[in-house]
Design a protein around this motif. Structure first.
Motif, mmCIF file in Angstrom:
data_model
loop_
_atom_site.group_PDB
_atom_site.id
_atom_site.type_symbol
_atom_site.label_atom_id
_atom_site.label_comp_id
_atom_site.label_asym_id
_atom_site.label_seq_id
_atom_site.Cartn_x
_atom_site.Cartn_y
_atom_site.Cartn_z
ATOM 1 N N GLN A 268 7.531 -17.390 -17.820
ATOM 2 C CA GLN A 268 6.435 -16.590 -18.357
ATOM 3 C C GLN A 268 6.746 -15.096 -18.322
ATOM 4 N N ILE A 269 7.839 -14.756 -18.974
ATOM 5 C CA ILE A 269 8.295 -13.372 -19.058
ATOM 6 C C ILE A 269 7.398 -12.603 -20.015
ATOM 7 N N ARG A 270 6.979 -11.416 -19.595
ATOM 8 C CA ARG A 270 6.109 -10.573 -20.419
ATOM 9 C C ARG A 270 6.929 -9.486 -21.112
ATOM 10 N N PRO A 271 6.405 -8.950 -22.210
ATOM 11 C CA PRO A 271 7.139 -7.931 -22.975
ATOM 12 C C PRO A 271 7.573 -6.729 -22.145
ATOM 13 N N ILE A 272 6.769 -6.295 -21.208
ATOM 14 C CA ILE A 272 7.127 -5.112 -20.412
ATOM 15 C C ILE A 272 8.395 -5.364 -19.593
ATOM 16 N N MET A 273 8.584 -6.599 -19.139
ATOM 17 C CA MET A 273 9.801 -6.925 -18.376
ATOM 18 C C MET A 273 11.028 -6.903 -19.287
ATOM 19 N N VAL A 274 10.869 -7.390 -20.518
ATOM 20 C CA VAL A 274 11.981 -7.375 -21.466
ATOM 21 C C VAL A 274 12.332 -5.933 -21.838
ATOM 22 N N LYS A 275 11.312 -5.116 -22.076
ATOM 23 C CA LYS A 275 11.558 -3.709 -22.401
ATOM 24 C C LYS A 275 12.290 -3.006 -21.261
ATOM 25 N N ASP A 276 11.872 -3.282 -20.031
ATOM 26 C CA ASP A 276 12.517 -2.667 -18.875
ATOM 27 C C ASP A 276 13.962 -3.133 -18.751
ATOM 28 N N TYR A 277 14.202 -4.426 -18.949
ATOM 29 C CA TYR A 277 15.566 -4.961 -18.916
ATOM 30 C C TYR A 277 16.423 -4.293 -19.991
ATOM 31 N N ASN A 278 15.873 -4.199 -21.202
ATOM 32 C CA ASN A 278 16.611 -3.566 -22.298
ATOM 33 C C ASN A 278 16.930 -2.110 -21.989
ATOM 34 N N ARG A 279 15.962 -1.411 -21.389
ATOM 35 C CA ARG A 279 16.172 -0.005 -21.034
ATOM 36 C C ARG A 279 17.299 0.137 -20.005
ATOM 37 N N ILE A 280 17.296 -0.708 -19.004
ATOM 38 C CA ILE A 280 18.274 -0.623 -17.919
ATOM 39 C C ILE A 280 19.668 -1.035 -18.387
ATOM 40 N N THR A 281 19.752 -2.093 -19.184
ATOM 41 C CA THR A 281 21.055 -2.645 -19.562
ATOM 42 C C THR A 281 21.583 -2.155 -20.901
ATOM 43 N N GLY A 282 20.697 -1.614 -21.725
ATOM 44 C CA GLY A 282 21.105 -1.195 -23.058
ATOM 45 C C GLY A 282 21.181 -2.345 -24.050
ATOM 46 N N VAL A 283 20.705 -3.511 -23.651
ATOM 47 C CA VAL A 283 20.690 -4.692 -24.502
ATOM 48 C C VAL A 283 19.424 -4.659 -25.355
ATOM 49 N N GLY A 284 19.425 -5.340 -26.477
ATOM 50 C CA GLY A 284 18.269 -5.344 -27.355
ATOM 51 C C GLY A 284 17.585 -6.681 -27.451
ATOM 52 N N TRP A 285 17.286 -7.322 -26.332
ATOM 53 C CA TRP A 285 16.636 -8.627 -26.348
ATOM 54 C C TRP A 285 15.222 -8.509 -26.888
ATOM 55 N N CYS A 286 14.806 -9.499 -27.666
ATOM 56 C CA CYS A 286 13.428 -9.582 -28.126
ATOM 57 C C CYS A 286 13.142 -11.023 -28.519
ATOM 58 N N SER A 287 11.901 -11.289 -28.853
ATOM 59 C CA SER A 287 11.509 -12.625 -29.284
ATOM 60 C C SER A 287 10.636 -12.502 -30.522
ATOM 61 N N LYS A 288 10.818 -13.394 -31.467
ATOM 62 C CA LYS A 288 9.998 -13.371 -32.662
ATOM 63 C C LYS A 288 8.550 -13.728 -32.346
ATOM 64 N N ASN A 289 8.298 -14.356 -31.172
ATOM 65 C CA ASN A 289 6.945 -14.743 -30.799
ATOM 66 C C ASN A 289 6.209 -13.688 -30.008
ATOM 67 N N SER A 290 6.866 -12.609 -29.626
ATOM 68 C CA SER A 290 6.213 -11.601 -28.805
ATOM 69 C C SER A 290 5.901 -10.366 -29.622
ATOM 70 N N LYS A 291 5.173 -9.465 -29.009
ATOM 71 C CA LYS A 291 4.803 -8.213 -29.657
ATOM 72 C C LYS A 291 5.766 -7.089 -29.283
ATOM 73 N N ILE A 292 6.954 -7.444 -28.825
ATOM 74 C CA ILE A 292 7.942 -6.457 -28.399
ATOM 75 C C ILE A 292 8.507 -5.768 -29.621
ATOM 76 N N ASN A 293 8.563 -4.459 -29.582
ATOM 77 C CA ASN A 293 9.151 -3.685 -30.688
ATOM 78 C C ASN A 293 10.611 -3.376 -30.412
#
Length: 75
Positions: free
Chosen positions: A50-75
């Protein structure tokens, strides 16, 4: 607060001879009944953990990776 409790659970379980895999499996069972396709629309949380968008954004910020999901509201 939830992350702190998970950290305490992991630390205490490692001292009890429980593997990190056992801890992650237990978290998956509680969060989604181990359903890797679980979606909580109310919280916009995805997957077995149950990963939330804020955790993905934080991971992307820290690692420089661009993970996202078509089902989430992550930009």
């Amino acid at each position: 607060m939830k992350i702190f409790l998970i950290f305490i659970l992991i630390c205490s379980s490692l001292n009890a001879g429980v593997s990190i895999l056992d801890v992650i499996t237990a978290i998956e069972k509680v969060e989604s009944n181990q359903d890797k396709y679980a979606i909580n629309e109310k919280e916009n949380a995805l997957g077995c953990l149950q990963i939330r968008p804020i955790m993905v954004k934080d991971y992307n910020r820290i690692t420089g990776v661009g993970w996202c999901s078509k089902n989430s509201k992550i930009n």
